[in-house]
Structures are given as structure tokens and as C-alpha cells.
Motif scaffolding. Structure first.
Motif, short mmCIF file in Angstrom:
data_model
loop_
_atom_site.label_atom_id
_atom_site.label_comp_id
_atom_site.label_asym_id
_atom_site.label_seq_id
_atom_site.Cartn_x
_atom_site.Cartn_y
_atom_site.Cartn_z
N LEU A 1 -21.45 14.11 19.05
CA LEU A 1 -21.19 12.86 18.34
C LEU A 1 -21.50 13.01 16.84
CD1 LEU A 1 -22.63 10.26 20.87
CD2 LEU A 1 -20.25 10.95 20.56
N ALA A 2 -22.55 13.76 16.53
CA ALA A 2 -22.87 14.02 15.12
C ALA A 2 -21.74 14.78 14.44
CB ALA A 2 -24.19 14.79 15.01
N ALA A 3 -21.18 15.76 15.16
CA ALA A 3 -20.06 16.53 14.60
C ALA A 3 -18.86 15.62 14.33
CB ALA A 3 -19.67 17.66 15.55
N LEU A 4 -18.60 14.67 15.23
CA LEU A 4 -17.50 13.74 15.02
C LEU A 4 -17.76 12.89 13.76
CD1 LEU A 4 -16.78 12.45 18.64
CD2 LEU A 4 -15.66 14.29 17.40
N SER A 5 -19.00 12.46 13.57
CA SER A 5 -19.33 11.66 12.40
C SER A 5 -19.21 12.48 11.11
CB SER A 5 -20.74 11.09 12.53
OG SER A 5 -20.83 10.18 13.61
N VAL A 6 -19.54 13.76 11.19
CA VAL A 6 -19.38 14.64 10.02
C VAL A 6 -17.91 14.76 9.65
CG1 VAL A 6 -19.58 17.01 9.21
CG2 VAL A 6 -21.52 15.92 10.34
N VAL A 7 -17.05 14.91 10.65
CA VAL A 7 -15.61 14.97 10.38
C VAL A 7 -15.14 13.68 9.71
CG1 VAL A 7 -13.32 15.12 11.44
CG2 VAL A 7 -15.17 16.59 12.26
N ALA A 8 -15.64 12.53 10.21
CA ALA A 8 -15.29 11.25 9.58
C ALA A 8 -15.74 11.23 8.13
CB ALA A 8 -15.94 10.10 10.36
N ALA B 1 0.82 -1.21 0.00
CA ALA B 1 0.00 0.00 0.00
C ALA B 1 0.86 1.27 0.00
CB ALA B 1 -0.93 0.00 1.20
N ALA B 2 2.03 1.19 0.61
CA ALA B 2 2.85 2.39 0.72
C ALA B 2 3.28 2.93 -0.63
CB ALA B 2 4.08 2.09 1.58
N THR B 3 3.40 2.04 -1.62
CA THR B 3 3.84 2.49 -2.93
C THR B 3 2.69 2.79 -3.88
OG1 THR B 3 3.97 0.20 -3.70
CG2 THR B 3 5.97 1.16 -2.75
N THR B 4 1.47 2.40 -3.51
CA THR B 4 0.33 2.58 -4.41
C THR B 4 -0.73 3.52 -3.86
OG1 THR B 4 -0.77 0.63 -3.49
CG2 THR B 4 0.65 0.28 -5.40
N ARG B 5 -0.64 3.90 -2.60
CA ARG B 5 -1.62 4.80 -2.01
C ARG B 5 -0.96 6.12 -1.63
NH1 ARG B 5 -5.16 1.27 -3.89
NH2 ARG B 5 -5.31 -0.64 -2.69
N PRO B 6 -1.69 7.23 -1.73
CA PRO B 6 -1.15 8.52 -1.28
C PRO B 6 -0.84 8.50 0.21
CG PRO B 6 -3.10 8.82 -2.65
CD PRO B 6 -3.01 7.36 -2.34
N ARG B 7 0.12 9.31 0.60
CA ARG B 7 0.49 9.41 2.02
C ARG B 7 -0.71 9.85 2.84
NH1 ARG B 7 5.80 9.62 3.41
NH2 ARG B 7 5.31 10.96 5.20
N GLY B 8 -0.82 9.28 4.01
CA GLY B 8 -1.89 9.66 4.92
C GLY B 8 -3.19 8.90 4.73
N THR B 9 -3.26 8.01 3.74
CA THR B 9 -4.50 7.28 3.49
C THR B 9 -4.88 6.41 4.69
OG1 THR B 9 -4.16 7.24 1.10
CG2 THR B 9 -5.64 5.58 2.01
N ALA B 10 -3.93 5.62 5.19
CA ALA B 10 -4.21 4.75 6.33
C ALA B 10 -4.59 5.57 7.57
CB ALA B 10 -3.00 3.87 6.64
N ALA B 11 -3.92 6.69 7.79
CA ALA B 11 -4.23 7.53 8.95
C ALA B 11 -5.63 8.09 8.87
CB ALA B 11 -3.21 8.67 9.04
N ARG B 12 -6.07 8.49 7.68
CA ARG B 12 -7.43 9.01 7.53
C ARG B 12 -8.46 7.92 7.77
NH1 ARG B 12 -7.67 13.75 3.12
NH2 ARG B 12 -5.56 14.56 3.34
N MET B 13 -8.20 6.74 7.26
CA MET B 13 -9.11 5.62 7.50
C MET B 13 -9.18 5.31 9.00
SD MET B 13 -10.55 4.14 4.73
CE MET B 13 -10.63 2.36 4.88
N TRP B 14 -8.03 5.34 9.67
CA TRP B 14 -7.98 5.05 11.11
C TRP B 14 -8.78 6.09 11.88
CZ3 TRP B 14 -6.53 7.24 15.71
CH2 TRP B 14 -6.26 6.39 16.77
N ILE C 1 -16.11 13.77 6.11
CA ILE C 1 -15.23 14.65 5.32
C ILE C 1 -13.89 13.99 5.04
CG2 ILE C 1 -13.98 16.84 5.37
CD1 ILE C 1 -16.35 17.97 7.02
N LEU C 2 -13.33 13.31 6.05
CA LEU C 2 -12.06 12.60 5.86
C LEU C 2 -12.18 11.56 4.76
CD1 LEU C 2 -10.98 12.04 9.58
CD2 LEU C 2 -9.78 13.44 7.90
#
Length: 397
Positions: free
Chosen positions: A379-386, A208-221, A388-389
């Protein structure tokens, strides 16, 4: 990858996918009825006056143990190059320790046994999660995620089963749970025989490190963490909130509603997962799920009646159940390397354990002063941030 290329990729056998989903459901059965029903009953028998405090201590210690054990045993299964022996050993050992819970007569021993049980349980769960990454190609990860939605429903159903009056006395219930887990996990170990997927096991270069943009895993997490905080809060305080809306709403009503939502989420997750495979849009169902979940929380926060409150929860529950099931499988796309797949999934597993440490403090800070309405809006605001990510990852994985 185009649709034609996806169709030409090797496919994992449907038998393995079904047996694997059954094993993951067995993992849920291993802890859901114990933590939600059997353990509280046992703690109350020790000292009902301090039951809440002791349960909180056990939850904290268990979450820390589970977090460390999941990373550790995932990493050990990476280093050993095998998954099945770890899964089998964890299933047996966790079943033995669960059955031994009935013999405990003091709180110190109970805490120690809970920690040991969490380590044994995650000896099974961590390699089991990594095994999917070793065996299921990207073109089938949506279907896998849909099948994983069965796990929470089976966990809730097992809790209802072992507590049926006359089915099993209190002292025998942990052994019944251990037997159910063995019956659900062992078939994939014995009969699964997944087709080899050399492309998924190529350790010559980080995948994944060579085929995905940086930060992809962090955003998913981070997206999963934010949604899990909301889900954990509802899981813990749903009955109390419903009773604040209507004092006549009972625990059985809550259990029935919870079970209905989990059951309805299974076909929805399967449909969404199959669509994401065919359309090659793995993140879109996650984006929609987190957005709809936020809408459901807003409805709950503004609900003027029990009917609207239930409707809001159904929307939230269905959306987040589908989100969490599909996220579990699509996460396998973004892990840095096959050589550390188990360890990295252990890091992702922190999104399941950390919310149980955050949620009580968030609730205590908001509900006593501002009420549940304010909690749901946060909690709704947290889900909205998710949402957007995930929106920024639409075409990136």
C-alpha cells in the motif's frame, strides 16, 4: 493565473460554500452509519453464521450499483441542465428506501432494496458533486476542499449518535438517519442561491481540454485510486490489525482513534486548502499528502509496539483525509467540459467504489501468507506512485 488575476475573479458567497459543505456532509451521513453499523446489525439478525458472506455480497452489489448510478445520474443532470431537482428527489427517495430497510425479512429482498437505495442515493450525490463545479471558481477550490473534510467526520459522528444506548431503538435508527440527511441537504437547496459563474458554465468549448496538458485528468484519477485502495484497506481491517499488535485493543478504542483522526483532519484540510488558493499551488498539498501517507504506512508495517502502530496510523489517517478532501475539489479543475461535468465526475467516483472490489483480493493474497506488514508495504508503494504522478503535475493545472 497570477495572484492579482485570482483576486479579480468573481467569488462564490461564503454562505453557499458553508451550506454546500453541510449538504455534502449530509451525503456522508446518508451512507456511513448504515453501511458500517446498521446494515451489519440487520444482516447478523438474519443469520449470524453467514453474515460475513452476505455482507460481502451486499458490498459487491452495492459498489456496482453505485458506480453505474453515479455516472448515469450525473449525466442526466448534465443533459437536463439542472442539479437541484435531482438532488432533492434523490434525498427524498433514498430516505424513504432507507427507512423501509427495517421492514425487510429475507436476503433476496434486502439485496434488491440495497441496489435500489444505491441508485436513489447517487441520484442525490452525483448532481450534488457537479453543482460545485458549476458554482465554485478555481480560486476557491482549496477552501472548498478544506470544508469537504467535514463530511467524513460527520458521517462517523452520526454513526455514534444513532447508536447511543436509549437514543433510538434499532428499528427507528434508519429513519433517524434519513431525518438527519434531510436536515443537512435541504438548506442548500432552499437557501443556497449561489452566485452565477458564467465562466464555469461556458459550454462553447471544452474548458480543461484546451488549457490542460493531455493526460492530466487521467493522472489525477489514477493517483486518487491508488490512495483510495490504501484507505479502503485500513478502513476495513484497522481493528483486526490493531488486535494483531495488541490483543487488548478493542473496538471502542479503534472507533475513538478513528474519530479523533477525522476531527483533526478538518482544520488541517482547511489550512492546506486556503494556502493552496493563496499560493496558487493546487496540487502541492496532494503531493505532500500522498507522500506522508506512504511514510505512515511504512511506520505501520515496521511498528514494534502499539504506540508506534497508533502513531503510524495517525500520520497515515491525517495525510490521506486531507488528500481525499482536497482532491475532490481540485478534480473540478481538470474535467474536460462543463457540458459533461456530472458524467465525468461519475467516472472519477469509480475511484471511491473500485477499491472496495480490489482491496479484499489484495488483502487475501498477502495477509494470510506474509502478514499485515507486507500489505502495508504494498500500500505504501501504491501511495508513492500516486505521489510521483502528482509531482509531475505541480505546475500543470
Amino acid at each position: 493565473m497570477t495572484a492579482a488575476n485570482a483576486a479579480s475573479q468573481p467569488q462564490q458567497s461564503r454562505r453557499f460554500l458553508l451550506l454546500y459543505a453541510l449538504a455534502v456532509a449530509g451525503g456522508a451521513v446518508a451512507y456511513v452509519p448504515f453501511l458500517t453499523i446498521l446494515l451489519p446489525v440487520q444482516v447478523a439478525a438474519f443469520d449470524s453464521g453467514s453474515a460475513v458472506k452476505l455482507l460481502g455480497l451486499l458490498a459487491f452489489a452495492g459498489a456496482i450499483a453505485a458506480s453505474l448510478a453515479n455516472i448515469g445520474f450525473g449525466w442526466l443532470s448534465d443533459l437536463s441542465g439542472v442539479r437541484r431537482p435531482w438532488i432533492a428527489a434523490g434525498a427524498v427517495l433514498s430516505g424513504v428506501l432507507l427507512s423501509a430497510m427495517r421492514l425487510v425479512e429475507d436476503t433476496t429482498t434486502l439485496i434488491a432494496l440495497i441496489i435500489a437505495w444505491q441508485f436513489a442515493l447517487n441520484m442525490m450525490l452525483a448532481p450534488l458533486a457537479a453543482w460545485a463545479g458549476d458554482s465554485v471558481p478555481d480560486a476557491q477550490k482549496g477552501m472548498l476542499g478544506g470544508l469537504l473534510a467535514i463530511a467524513p467526520a460527520m458521517g462517523a459522528l452520526s454513526g455514534a449518535l444513532v447508536t447511543i444506548p436509549g437514543f433510538a431503538v434499532t428499528e427507528v435508527r434508519p429513519m433517524v438517519v434519513a431525518g438527519l440527511v434531510a436536515a443537512m441537504v435541504l438548506p442548500v437547496l432552499i437557501f443556497g442561491n449561489p452566485r452565477p459563474m458564467p465562466a464555469l458554465m461556458d459550454k462553447s468549448a471544452p474548458r480543461a481540454a484546451t488549457t490542460r496538458p493531455r493526460g492530466t485528468a487521467a493522472r489525477m484519477w489514477l493517483a486518487r485510486l491508488l490512495v483510495q485502495i490504501a484507505e479502503a484497506a485500513l478502513f476495513a481491517y484497522l481493528l483486526i490489525w490493531f488486535r494483531s499488535v495488541d490483543a487488548e485493543f478493542g473496538d471502542n478504542d479503534t472507533a475513538i482513534l478513528f474519530a479523533i483522526v477525522l476531527a483533526l483532519a478538518v482544520p488541517l484540510a482547511l489550512l492546506a486548502g486556503r494556502w493552496s488558493d493563496r499560493a496558487e499551488r493546487p496540487v502541492l498539498p496532494l503531493t505532500i499528502g500522498s507522500g506522508i501517507g506512504a511514510f505512515g504506512l511504512v511506520v505501520m508495517g515496521l511498528a514494534p509496539s502499539l504506540t508506534i502502530a497508533i502513531a503510524g496510523y495517525v500520520v497515515f489517517g491525517l495525510a490521506t483525509s486531507v488528500f481525499l478532501a482536497l482532491h475532490s475539489s481540485q478534480t473540478l479543475r481538470v474535467l474536460p467540459s462543463p457540458r459533461t461535468r456530472g458524467r465525468d465526475l461519475g467516472v472519477f467516483n469509480l475511484t471511491n467504489t473500485v477499491p472496495s472490489l480490489i482491496m479484499p483480493w489484495l488483502t487475501l493474497a498477502l495477509v494470510p501468507v506474509f502478514g499485515f506488514d507486507a500489505l502495508f508495504m504494498v500500500l505504501a508503494a501504491l501511495s508513492v506512485v500516486a505521489c510521483i504522478l502528482l509531482m509531475t503535475l505541480q505546475r500543470r493545472i
